[in-house]
Design an enzyme around this catalytic site. Structure first.
Site, PDB file in Angstrom:
ATOM      1  N   HIS A 172      -1.132 -43.263   1.474  1.00  0.00           N
ATOM      2  CA  HIS A 172      -1.537 -44.095   0.334  1.00  0.00           C
ATOM      3  C   HIS A 172      -2.789 -43.535  -0.330  1.00  0.00           C
ATOM      4  O   HIS A 172      -2.856 -43.376  -1.551  1.00  0.00           O
ATOM      5  CB  HIS A 172      -1.788 -45.537   0.801  1.00  0.00           C
ATOM      6  CG  HIS A 172      -2.278 -46.445  -0.282  1.00  0.00           C
ATOM      7  ND1 HIS A 172      -3.621 -46.684  -0.505  1.00  0.00           N
ATOM      8  CD2 HIS A 172      -1.606 -47.140  -1.224  1.00  0.00           C
ATOM      9  CE1 HIS A 172      -3.748 -47.512  -1.528  1.00  0.00           C
ATOM     10  NE2 HIS A 172      -2.541 -47.809  -1.981  1.00  0.00           N
ATOM     11  N   CYS A 182      10.031 -37.929  -8.753  1.00  0.00           N
ATOM     12  CA  CYS A 182       8.748 -38.606  -8.976  1.00  0.00           C
ATOM     13  C   CYS A 182       7.886 -38.632  -7.721  1.00  0.00           C
ATOM     14  O   CYS A 182       6.802 -39.201  -7.728  1.00  0.00           O
ATOM     15  CB  CYS A 182       8.963 -40.021  -9.498  1.00  0.00           C
ATOM     16  SG  CYS A 182       9.920 -41.061  -8.389  1.00  0.00           S
ATOM     17  N   THR A 214      10.678 -38.223  -3.244  1.00  0.00           N
ATOM     18  CA  THR A 214      10.712 -37.235  -2.158  1.00  0.00           C
ATOM     19  C   THR A 214       9.815 -37.594  -0.979  1.00  0.00           C
ATOM     20  O   THR A 214      10.031 -37.103   0.125  1.00  0.00           O
ATOM     21  CB  THR A 214      10.320 -35.844  -2.689  1.00  0.00           C
ATOM     22  OG1 THR A 214       9.067 -35.923  -3.362  1.00  0.00           O
ATOM     23  CG2 THR A 214      11.382 -35.327  -3.655  1.00  0.00           C
ATOM     24  N   ARG A 237      -3.940  -1.521  -5.981  1.00  0.00           N
ATOM     25  CA  ARG A 237      -3.184  -2.765  -5.854  1.00  0.00           C
ATOM     26  C   ARG A 237      -3.625  -3.693  -6.965  1.00  0.00           C
ATOM     27  O   ARG A 237      -4.701  -3.501  -7.552  1.00  0.00           O
ATOM     28  CB  ARG A 237      -3.432  -3.413  -4.492  1.00  0.00           C
ATOM     29  CG  ARG A 237      -4.889  -3.759  -4.220  1.00  0.00           C
ATOM     30  CD  ARG A 237      -5.108  -4.155  -2.782  1.00  0.00           C
ATOM     31  NE  ARG A 237      -6.521  -4.331  -2.473  1.00  0.00           N
ATOM     32  CZ  ARG A 237      -7.012  -4.370  -1.243  1.00  0.00           C
ATOM     33  NH1 ARG A 237      -6.218  -4.265  -0.210  1.00  0.00           N
ATOM     34  NH2 ARG A 237      -8.316  -4.532  -1.030  1.00  0.00           N
ATOM     35  N   MET A 291      -5.890  -6.970   8.601  1.00  0.00           N
ATOM     36  CA  MET A 291      -5.345  -6.115   9.657  1.00  0.00           C
ATOM     37  C   MET A 291      -6.245  -4.894   9.824  1.00  0.00           C
ATOM     38  O   MET A 291      -7.373  -4.892   9.359  1.00  0.00           O
ATOM     39  CB  MET A 291      -3.886  -5.786   9.346  1.00  0.00           C
ATOM     40  CG  MET A 291      -2.988  -7.020   9.439  1.00  0.00           C
ATOM     41  SD  MET A 291      -1.264  -6.677   9.069  1.00  0.00           S
ATOM     42  CE  MET A 291      -1.353  -6.323   7.319  1.00  0.00           C
ATOM     43  N   SER A 338      16.061 -40.803  -9.984  1.00  0.00           N
ATOM     44  CA  SER A 338      14.807 -40.096  -9.737  1.00  0.00           C
ATOM     45  C   SER A 338      14.595 -40.040  -8.232  1.00  0.00           C
ATOM     46  O   SER A 338      14.698 -41.056  -7.547  1.00  0.00           O
ATOM     47  CB  SER A 338      13.639 -40.820 -10.410  1.00  0.00           C
ATOM     48  OG  SER A 338      12.437 -40.099 -10.213  1.00  0.00           O
ATOM     49  N   GLY A 390      -8.553  -6.994   4.507  1.00  0.00           N
ATOM     50  CA  GLY A 390      -9.378  -7.182   5.701  1.00  0.00           C
ATOM     51  C   GLY A 390      -8.710  -7.906   6.844  1.00  0.00           C
ATOM     52  O   GLY A 390      -9.327  -8.150   7.869  1.00  0.00           O
ATOM     53  N   ARG A 397      -3.531   3.323   8.495  1.00  0.00           N
ATOM     54  CA  ARG A 397      -3.860   2.052   7.828  1.00  0.00           C
ATOM     55  C   ARG A 397      -2.631   1.140   7.789  1.00  0.00           C
ATOM     56  O   ARG A 397      -1.508   1.605   7.651  1.00  0.00           O
ATOM     57  CB  ARG A 397      -4.333   2.287   6.389  1.00  0.00           C
ATOM     58  CG  ARG A 397      -5.696   2.932   6.248  1.00  0.00           C
ATOM     59  CD  ARG A 397      -6.069   3.018   4.762  1.00  0.00           C
ATOM     60  NE  ARG A 397      -7.443   3.435   4.544  1.00  0.00           N
ATOM     61  CZ  ARG A 397      -7.826   4.696   4.389  1.00  0.00           C
ATOM     62  NH1 ARG A 397      -6.926   5.667   4.427  1.00  0.00           N
ATOM     63  NH2 ARG A 397      -9.098   4.989   4.180  1.00  0.00           N
ATOM     64  N   TYR A 448      13.577 -33.248 -15.129  1.00  0.00           N
ATOM     65  CA  TYR A 448      12.119 -33.317 -15.181  1.00  0.00           C
ATOM     66  C   TYR A 448      11.547 -33.461 -13.784  1.00  0.00           C
ATOM     67  O   TYR A 448      12.245 -33.827 -12.836  1.00  0.00           O
ATOM     68  CB  TYR A 448      11.644 -34.478 -16.064  1.00  0.00           C
ATOM     69  CG  TYR A 448      11.925 -35.855 -15.508  1.00  0.00           C
ATOM     70  CD1 TYR A 448      11.042 -36.465 -14.611  1.00  0.00           C
ATOM     71  CD2 TYR A 448      13.060 -36.570 -15.896  1.00  0.00           C
ATOM     72  CE1 TYR A 448      11.301 -37.731 -14.102  1.00  0.00           C
ATOM     73  CE2 TYR A 448      13.322 -37.832 -15.401  1.00  0.00           C
ATOM     74  CZ  TYR A 448      12.444 -38.413 -14.497  1.00  0.00           C
ATOM     75  OH  TYR A 448      12.693 -39.662 -13.986  1.00  0.00           O
ATOM     76  N   LYS A 477       0.830  -1.205   0.000  1.00  0.00           N
ATOM     77  CA  LYS A 477       0.000   0.000   0.000  1.00  0.00           C
ATOM     78  C   LYS A 477       0.868   1.260   0.000  1.00  0.00           C
ATOM     79  O   LYS A 477       0.645   2.196  -0.784  1.00  0.00           O
ATOM     80  CB  LYS A 477      -0.924  -0.010   1.217  1.00  0.00           C
ATOM     81  CG  LYS A 477      -1.971   1.091   1.218  1.00  0.00           C
ATOM     82  CD  LYS A 477      -2.894   0.966   2.437  1.00  0.00           C
ATOM     83  CE  LYS A 477      -3.704  -0.312   2.383  1.00  0.00           C
ATOM     84  NZ  LYS A 477      -4.652  -0.442   3.509  1.00  0.00           N
TER      85      LYS A 477
END
Length: 881
Positions: free
Chosen positions: A455, A831, A767, A336, A103, A764, A101, A92, A851, A22
């Site tokens: 799963h 993957c 993760t 904004r 704060m 690969s 909205g 403000r 990839y 702002k």
């Protein structure tokens, strides 16, 4: 001490980190010469200092505020707290990122029992003056002292009822004076202190309140929802007041440069005559359409239209603008980049490229990848949703979309109901691979346990099926077939609706809006594919999943989980025969039947993807997942396989593991039973040979050995597979190009990736397992505490949803660097489920992976994220040049 306060004319748009969004935009509009009431901004750094120093404003900051207040007085030719030319100000909040909205704001600051009379005299309007004063008392009491705003509203309603008026603006000055006195009485009753009469005391208390509002509950929740840093603080904007409540030639409103819901290029907004900004936001009065302003105040409308177009052209994005008209003079209070729906976002981006306002790259940077979910999945009708009875909204949004169906508690019942034409919602404590038949036919899947990578979550995302996981409010009793929740009970056959985008369940059926093909989204995705460096593959193994991925232009398959192919009844029977076999020959006989099924599976997969690459992960789960734990099923298996029940019970007991995740699975299982992997390799190669002969399709499979933690595991199994496959190819007199690699999912493998790369032809990262092994968290149980960790700041993100850069990310980067020292051109991908997370994708792109792979329905999100990451990376490269 660094500068902590800036006049608007000292800043510019690039100073968002310091001045907040702002403040930076107010500075930029001032720099452009637009009609902005003057003011100054207290920096975000000052906020952080305040919060870290026991919520105390330093003496230096107080002096700096005082100096800038004097500058503001000089600009306006008025005095704060004066008995003549009275200056009033607004206070403000404004963080770097827009948080509408979340704060707090205070208007008309500087009024007291004496200065309200000055304002009345200055404006010759006593009603206006006391209306401003009662607003200040109400807002100050709520924001600074935490007095429930309803206490003030109730009094206001009482007076309007007493004097039989509908609008606040219909009250007389005498009536407003009475209201002011009652409002001040609320202070004494609640806080045992009067409303502060010293304007400078009001200002400092207001600044402190805005600083403190950075950590209010709604702001904290909003930041969590939108992944905003909790430690950047908010700026405070102090601005000369202009008054939209000074009569019928004044007003206030909000206007968008384009329609935020549809994206159409037209002014969209609302305003109120004789009102202040909070009236529009609070919904106290019904506002008018912005186009009505052309009739009420035509000159102001024309000027507003001109400035809106100017700001959109300047910022090159749709603008959300707050304005006030004070006695026919237009002022801009804020601009904004406007919040918009996903449908609107993609239309605006594409239209602006067509209008030659922005480039394709800039268009893609306007789209938040996660926001397009609603354009891919069906969603509940908003009106119908508002009227629905909530069961729970405490579940994890494991797989987006919405669905309605009858509840069933086991796979067999779900399949039977689906076969009879019913729409099914499968509810279980947690799912296992054996539930796959029921999961496939379900409209939605709900579990009371498990996390975002459980799963149920992983399989549901892969199928594009709506899923809510880890809904701990549900007490699922699968034996008596019912769910108990805080408000009642759900029994088998009851209808429920599931919202996988937010993790909620509802009683009964809710109308849906089905996602339609969006040509603007198609254009964004086309540009994203052109600009992304990373390839985006899919995790898929069924023909339907693969076709979905191909429809979204997947570059190949990054993960084919072969274990899912073993759970159809006839295959499961042979797998159990293998498990119960006493000799190698008996095991080999069972595998011979499974081989025929596997050849069919791989032929279907390769025929569907054609010559695109595909990574086939050889069998990963432990053997206990293929046998029942329920003694009631032992007799049926004994009959099917013609073996004693005691033998089955003994084998189940033998296979039981204390911690199966760390047990006899993946490559460890293949070291014990190498014939398993040899059978799968044979099925892969024979299916490719058959396809080449039948359809001329040339397939070059990537065969993945999972869970490798030592180089010897990989070299041993690779040697066995290669020897067998080479012999097979010689016998068939055929050539097939294939590669053998591994999934990096054990921390140790990351540190020896240079050694692994001597044998592995591709890597690969899995993760999901790498994260749980690094943290020591079970991904199925972490849901019990992960929310608390996030709320208390122990973790900044759920590591199963966004990569942990300090731990897991370091391991990944270490492995990449080491592997490429050994084999510079080695292909490396991801993957795990993080392959579909935008922030994780940015990291994978920056460290040079080839990839990412994700569930089919996340492909559009991944493509946009990959393109955004590459655009940002290229911009940094260009700057450094």
């Amino acid at each position: 001490m660094s500068k902590q306060v800036y006049q608007f004319n000292e800043g510019q748009a690039s100073m968002r980190d310091l001045l907040g969004g702002k403040g930076a935009n107010l500075a930029e509009m001032t720099r452009l010469g637009l009609p902005v009431p003057p003011g100054f901004t207290i920096t975000t750094e000052a906020c952080i200092e305040y919060l870290e120093n026991g919520k105390t404003i330093s003496t230096e900051l107080k002096k700096e505020i005082e100096r800038h207040l004097v500058l503001l007085e000089d600009q306006e030719g008025k005095k704060f707290g004066s008995s003549e030319e009275l200056l009033l100000i607004s206070v403000r909040s404004g963080s770097k990122y827009s948080m509408p909205g979340m704060m707090d704001t205070i208007l008309n600051l500087g009024l007291n029992d004496e200065s309200v009379k000055v304002l009345a005299k200055m404006t010759n309007n006593e009603v206006f003056a006391y209306d401003c004063y009662r607003r200040l008392i109400q807002m100050f009491g709520n924001v600074v002292y935490g007095i429930d705003g309803q206490q003030f509203e109730s009094l206001l309603d009482f007076y309007k009822s007493k004097y039989r008026v509908k609008q606040d603006s219909d009250l007389t000055s005498d009536q407003l004076k009475d209201i002011v006195e009652d409002f001040k009485r609320v202070y004494l009753e609640n806080k045992r202190q009067p409303f502060p009469q010293d304007p400078k005391e009001q200002l400092l208390q207001a600044v402190e309140a805005v600083f403190s509002s950075w950590n209010n509950e709604r702001a904290f929740v909003y930041r969590n929802l939108h992944n905003i840093d909790h430690f950047i603080g908010t700026a405070v904007n102090i601005q000369a007041m202009v008054f939209g409540n000074s009569g019928n030639e004044s007003g206030t409103g909000v206007v968008f440069s384009r329609h935020p819901a549809t994206g159409e290029k037209e002014l969209f907004g609302e305003y109120l005559i004789n009102a202040q900004g909070e009236d529009v936001v609070a919904g106290i009065r019904t506002p008018q359409s912005i186009h009505q302003l052309k009739k009420d105040l035509p000159e102001c409308y024309d000027e507003l239209n001109r400035l809106v177009n100017l700001l959109e052209t300047h910022y090159l994005d749709m603008q959300d603008i707050e304005f006030t008209i004070d006695n026919k003079k237009l002022y801009l209070l804020q601009t904004r980049n406007g919040k918009r729906t996903a449908k609107s976002a993609v239309k605006i981006a594409v239209d602006m490229v067509s209008e030659r306002l922005i480039t394709k790259e800039e268009a893609i940077m306007m789209i938040r990848p996660e926001s397009i979910v609603s354009l891919l999945y069906p969603v509940f009708d908003e009106k119908a949703l508002a009227e629905a009875t909530l069961i729970s909204d405490k579940g994890l949004p494991a797989s987006p979309g919405s669905a309605t169906g009858k509840v069933y508690f086991d796979a067999d019942s779900a399949k039977a109901a689906a076969a009879s034409g019913e729409k099914v919602v499968l509810i279980r404590q947690e799912t296992s691979p054996e539930d796959i038949g029921g999961m496939v036919v379900s409209e939605a899947i709900v579990t009371s346990r498990g996390g975002m990578t459980s799963h149920a979550a992983v399989v549901a995302r892969g199928m594009g099926t709506c899923c809510v996981a880890g809904c701990s409010e549900l007490e699922v009793n699968e034996l008596v077939k019912q769910v108990t929740f805080p408000g009642g009970v759900i029994k088998e056959g009851d209808v429920v609706s599931v919202d996988g985008s937010v993790g909620a369940l509802y009683v009964g059926a809710i109308a849906q809006n089905v996602a339609e093909q969006d040509e603007n989204l198609e254009m964004i995705l086309k540009w994203s594919r052109e600009l992304a460096r990373l390839e985006v593959r899919m995790n898929a193994e069924t023909v339907n999943d693969i076709q979905t991925g191909l429809d979204f232009h997947a570059s190949g398959i990054g993960l084919i989980r072969t274990e899912h192919m073993f759970f159809a009844p006839e295959r499961l029977k042979e797998m159990r025969r293998f498990i119960l076999a006493d000799t190698f020959d008996e095991r080999k006989m069972a595998l011979k039947t499974i081989l025929m099924y596997q050849i069919q599976d791989f032929k279907q997969i390769f025929a569907t993807i054609g010559e695109k690459p595909g990574v086939i992960r050889l069998l990963d789960p432990p053997l206990h997942e293929f046998v029942p734990s329920n003694e009631k099923e032992f007799a049926k298996i004994a009959q099917d396989l013609n073996v004693p029940v005691e033998k089955i019970a003994s084998k189940v007991n033998e296979l039981h593991e204390i911690n199966p995740m760390l047990g006899h699975r993946g490559c460890r299982l293949a070291v014990t039973y190498p014939e398993l992997y040899i059978m799968q390799a044979e099925a892969i190669i024979k299916s490719i040979i058959a396809l080449k002969k039948e359809k001329g399709i040339i397939v070059e499979p990537e065969i993945m050995i999972p869970l490798v933690g030592t180089t010897k595991e990989l070299t041993l199994l690779k040697e066995k597979i290669v020897n067998y496959v080479d012999q097979l190819l010689n016998e068939e007199q055929c050539q097939v190009v294939y590669t053998i690699g591994t999934m990096i999912e054990i921390p140790r493998a990351c540190f020896i990736a240079d050694q692994i790369a001597e044998s592995a032809e591709f890597l690969s990262f899995g993760t999901n397992d790498l994260t749980q092994l690094t943290f020591g968290y079970s991904r199925d149980d972490a849901g019990k505490f992960i929310h608390q960790y996030l709320e208390e700041g122990i973790l900044m993100d759920d590591p199963f949803q966004t990569i942990d850069l300090e731990g897991v990310g370091e391991l990944v980067q270490t492995a990449v660097v080491r592997a490429r020292k050994t084999r510079p051109a080695i292909k490396i991908g991801v993957c795990g489920e993080l392959g579909g997370d935008p922030r994780s994708i940015d990291f994978f792109n920056r460290i040079g992976l080839d990839y990412v792979s994700c569930s089919p329905f996340r492909l559009p999100i991944a493509y946009i994220a990959a393109a955004r990451s590459q655009i940002e990376f290229q911009e940094k490269v260009d700057v450094n040049k």
